[in-house]
Design an enzyme around this catalytic site. Structure first.
Site, PDB file in Angstrom:
ATOM      1  CG  HIS A  22      -1.583  -1.033   1.629  1.00 12.60           C
ATOM      2  ND1 HIS A  22      -1.839  -1.873   2.758  1.00 12.60           N
ATOM      3  CD2 HIS A  22      -2.632  -1.764   0.626  1.00 12.60           C
ATOM      4  CE1 HIS A  22      -2.632  -2.841   2.533  1.00 12.60           C
ATOM      5  NE2 HIS A  22      -3.154  -2.965   1.259  1.00 12.60           N
ATOM      6  CB  CYS A 130     -11.414 -11.656  -6.227  1.00 12.50           C
ATOM      7  SG  CYS A 130     -10.254 -12.738  -6.205  1.00 12.50           S
ATOM      8  CB  CYS A 144     -10.645 -18.051  -5.371  1.00 14.03           C
ATOM      9  SG  CYS A 144      -9.647 -16.606  -6.197  1.00 14.03           S
TER      10      CYS A 144
HETATM   11  N1  MSP Z   1     -10.059  -1.793  -2.550  1.00 12.76           N
HETATM   12  C1  MSP Z   1      -9.284  -2.148  -3.710  1.00 12.76           C
HETATM   13  C2  MSP Z   1      -8.925  -1.171  -4.588  1.00 12.76           C
HETATM   14  C3  MSP Z   1     -10.143  -0.422  -5.127  1.00 12.76           C
HETATM   15  S1  MSP Z   1      -9.641   0.983  -6.028  1.00 12.76           S
HETATM   16  C4  MSP Z   1     -11.075   1.904  -6.802  1.00 12.76           C
HETATM   17  C5  MSP Z   1      -8.130  -3.015  -3.219  1.00 12.76           C
HETATM   18  N2  MSP Z   1      -7.542  -2.917  -2.260  1.00 12.76           N
HETATM   19  S2  MSP Z   1      -6.291  -3.447  -1.687  1.00 12.76           S
HETATM   20  O1  MSP Z   1      -6.112  -2.775  -0.109  1.00 12.76           O
HETATM   21  O2  MSP Z   1      -6.433  -5.001  -1.539  1.00 12.76           O
HETATM   22  O3  MSP Z   1      -5.003  -3.180  -2.450  1.00 12.76           O
HETATM   23  C6  MSP Z   1      -4.777  -2.011  -2.979  1.00 12.76           C
HETATM   24  C7  MSP Z   1      -3.449  -1.874  -3.748  1.00 12.76           C
HETATM   25  O4  MSP Z   1      -2.295  -2.423  -2.840  1.00 12.76           O
HETATM   26  C8  MSP Z   1      -3.723  -2.495  -4.867  1.00 12.76           C
HETATM   27  O5  MSP Z   1      -2.906  -1.681  -6.060  1.00 12.76           O
HETATM   28  C9  MSP Z   1      -2.501  -3.645  -4.978  1.00 12.76           C
HETATM   29  O6  MSP Z   1      -2.058  -3.805  -6.012  1.00 12.76           O
HETATM   30  C10 MSP Z   1      -1.530  -3.208  -3.830  1.00 12.76           C
HETATM   31  N3  MSP Z   1      -0.647  -4.327  -3.099  1.00 12.76           N
HETATM   32  C11 MSP Z   1      -1.108  -5.151  -2.403  1.00 12.76           C
HETATM   33  N4  MSP Z   1       0.126  -6.169  -2.180  1.00 12.76           N
HETATM   34  C12 MSP Z   1       0.904  -5.729  -2.876  1.00 12.76           C
HETATM   35  C13 MSP Z   1       2.337  -6.111  -2.948  1.00 12.76           C
HETATM   36  N5  MSP Z   1       2.551  -7.024  -2.474  1.00 12.76           N
HETATM   37  N6  MSP Z   1       3.277  -5.222  -3.820  1.00 12.76           N
HETATM   38  C14 MSP Z   1       2.758  -3.906  -4.361  1.00 12.76           C
HETATM   39  N7  MSP Z   1       1.459  -3.722  -4.325  1.00 12.76           N
HETATM   40  C15 MSP Z   1       0.692  -4.590  -3.467  1.00 12.76           C
HETATM   41  O7  MSP Z   1      -7.558  -3.827  -4.233  1.00 12.76           O
END
Ligand code: MSP
Length: 655
Positions: A22, A130, A144
């Protein structure tokens, strides 16, 4: 009025506490926003949280909480982290806010008015993780493909969005706007997906109610991705009127920075909703890669999630911001390791930059009474330095405009190194000894002016460091001095400003200290774990042996066309060849392969090989290998490399 610029991060789910993935996107967005401000643009930077949907509902229930209670808590964690990371966002949107709910309802109505929403029935296999349905061809064993958890067979009445209608308009838009989906490899993936033909999308649920109700049919809640994606315009107060409202009119369209896992939602679903509503499409959707940790997937069950607070506490903020954007090209996957982080801190930050500032400031204090001297006649050495500074200023801005953060930093470091070399060659200490005061003044001025350029350019990446550099060389780090305009010409540094000795920017980390910092990081991570009572660790199912793999598994493999530029034998090895292979990147990759009994080095030069590009680097007989060449055959002299039937550009993906 000045040009505007709007950048967004994904809105983060509140069922999980923030981790380094994040932080990565959010830092990148912050750097871009700061950079655009230094270019004089009017900037808006939006981040926030995604709080509706079954996943959040279930996570909250498991903790005996209402979803909003869980959200309220986790939102504070995100906000505190962004403060710690010096993230200068303009607005933080929560999907549970009224302003957002109103926008989502309005957008839903508008799409319906266009005749693009109809009521139907949906039966399919759903993954809550997802928040998406999968078709039979996409999964195995009713699990999944991403989470490996059992899919639920759901049959429900649902509103559908006529996404199929937008197959061709979307393809046309992608074709006409090369900057729309980046990097190119992701654009190609989306084009292939859309070309298969889009299917209508189920955009409401009746099986739970934690969400925004469908206008005029409260049995249904709006699909969480329709809800979440709308944040990008609810954060601008889009009101559904002719103009969309003041902020919307001023700032839309956006640059969306996202992770590659959520590309389809951003590059297919979101644009087709907007096409239907008659709104402009985002300018760019840039999908970055994923971070692994010491070669492993980051996962709670592996207990290897990089906790961002602990990382900053151990290594300091600016080194972490620098490392994340320097180490890996934005768009490719990268591996986090403490060794790599310490390596960057020592080499780039302590040795190159920190040392440059420290020795320059000490010399001014010693030789010119702590005052910025007046420059005299520039000689060839100075002319070279000035030319490098001008070139780097231009190039680094261009790279940043393309989200090529690592290249922008690489370019800035060319100036850092050039300035260090300049000091060594101009040797101010010798000039001082010989009493050549005029020449000494010229040299000292050039060193300091170069540092001013560097301070301005590193500021978006490392705000504290950029400000500290300017401060130490006697320049007030205000908006004007930090602007790109201030480095559009050489010579902005004022004579007689007073230089100050400050704290060393980046102390070197020796081996013992590195071990200590790592231990500090681990113990802080544990402390953090204890405070994170939620969400509970969900065990990931163990893999069932080397059976069939899904298309998602295959997509983790980054196979590319590589052109062999040069080959040598690895000393003392019969079998190993070390090759420099062009993968279309800045530098050729060094790949070691055990094909030396089958090929003479010169036979391979110029060949187009198939290269596994995202294999964790290893050392073979002391030589680092940064990928693998694909070959067939039993081994020894009986091996042949895989090649292509027609000529392909280096770096082209193989799928
Ligand atoms: N809520 C949705 C996004 C909605 S946008 C309209 C979501 N949230 S999330 O919290 O799961 O993920 C947010 C971001 O963190 C995503 O862009 C995801 O690619 C990124 N990452 C989560 N794990 C990651 C890594 N290990 N490395 C880089 N980015 C990663 O998806």
């Amino acid at each position: 009025m000045s040009e505007t610029f709007y950048v967004t991060t994904p809105i983060y789910y509140v069922n999980d506490v923030p981790h380094i993935g994040h932080a990565y996107t959010t830092i990148a967005a912050d750097v871009l926003a700061r950079h655009k401000k230094t270019q004089g643009k009017q900037v808006r930077f939006l981040t926030g949280t995604d709080e509706h949907g079954q996943k959040i509902d279930e996570a909250a229930r498991a903790l005996n909480k209402e979803p909003i209670q869980l959200a309220d808590q986790v939102v504070e964690r995100f906000k505190a982290l962004w403060k710690k990371f010096n993230i200068n966002y303009d607005d933080f949107i929560r999907t549970t806010e009224d302003r957002h709910r109103a926008t989502v309802s309005r957008l839903f109505e508008l799409v319906k008015e266009r005749g693009d929403i109809y009521l139907g029935e949906y039966e399919g296999w759903y993954c809550t993780g997802c928040e998406e349905y999968y078709t039979e061809s996409q999964f195995e064993d009713k699990c999944c493909p991403v989470h490996k958890t059992p899919l639920e067979n759901l049959k429900e009445k649902s509103y559908f969005f006529r996404m199929s209608k937008y197959t061709q308009p979307l393809l046309d838009h992608i074709e006409a706007h090369p900057e729309f989906i980046q990097p190119k490899i992701r654009r190609n993936e989306i084009v292939s997906f859309v070309k298969e033909g889009l299917r209508d999308l189920s955009i409401s649920r009746t099986s739970f109610d934690w969400g925004i109700k469908v206008p005029a049919d409260p049995e249904h809640v709006i699909y969480v991705w329709f809800d979440a994606l709308t944040n990008y315009i609810s954060g601008l107060g889009w009101d559904g009127s002719e103009t969309g409202g003041e902020l919307y009119q001023q700032y839309w369209p956006a640059i969306h920075l996202i992770g590659k896992d959520i590309l389809r939602f951003h590059a297919v679903y979101w644009p087709t909703f907007l096409l239907s509503a008659g709104l402009e499409l985002p300018k760019t959707v840039f999908a970055h890669g994923w971070w692994t940790v010491e070669g492993e997937k980051m996962s709670k069950s592996l207990r290897n999630v990089v906790e961002p607070n602990a990382l900053v506490d151990a290594y300091g903020l600016d080194p972490v911001r620098y490392f994340l954007l320097r180490e890996v090209p934005f768009g490719l996957d990268g591996d986090f390791s403490h060794t790599a982080l310490v390596g960057r801190i020592n080499a780039d930050l302590a040795n190159d930059l920190g040392n440059l500032l420290r020795r320059s400031v000490s010399m001014v204090i010693k030789y010119t009474d702590a005052k910025v001297p007046a420059a005299g006649q520039a000689q060839e050495l100075e002319q070279q330095l000035v030319a490098t500074a001008a070139q780097v200023a231009e190039q680094s801005a261009q790279f940043l405009d393309q989200c090529a953060f690592h290249k922008a930093l690489g370019s800035i470091w060319e100036l850092v190194r050039a300035t260090n070399r300049y000091i060594d060659e101009a040797a101010p200490w010798a000039l001082n000894k010989k009493g050549e005061t005029q020449r000494l003044a010229t040299v000292m001025y050039h060193i300091l002016e170069s540092l001013r350029f560097i301070g301005v350019m590193v500021w978006p990446f490392m705000p504290e460091t950029g400000s500290a550099i300017l401060d130490q060389i006697g320049v007030a780090p205000d908006d004007e001095q930090l602007s790109r305009k201030s480095i559009s010409q050489w010579g902005g540094l004022k004579e007689n400003s007073l230089v100050k000795k400050g704290e060393p920017l980046f102390p070197r980390i020796d081996e013992d200290q590195a071990a200590e910092l790592r231990a500090r990081f681990e113990s802080k991570t544990k402390d953090q774990d204890k405070t994170d009572k939620q969400p509970q660790d969900k065990k990931e199912p163990s893999p069932k042996g080397p059976a069939m793999i899904s298309i998602d598994d295959f997509s983790k493999i980054d196979l590319r066309v590589g052109i062999v530029r040069s080959v040598e034998r690895v000393p003392k090895s019969e079998k190993l060849l070390v090759m420099q292979i062009d993968l279309g990147e800045e530098q050729p990759r060094q790949v070691v392969a055990g094909i030396g009994l089958a090929y003479q080095p010169e036979q391979l030069v110029g060949k187009q090989l198939m290269v596994l590009a995202n294999l964790k680097p290893v050392k073979l007989m002391g030589v680092e290998s940064q990928g693998m060449v694909l070959a067939a055959g039993p081994g020894g002299a009986d091996v042949c490399v895989a090649q292509f039937e027609s000529e392909q550009p280096p770096g082209e993906s193989v799928h």
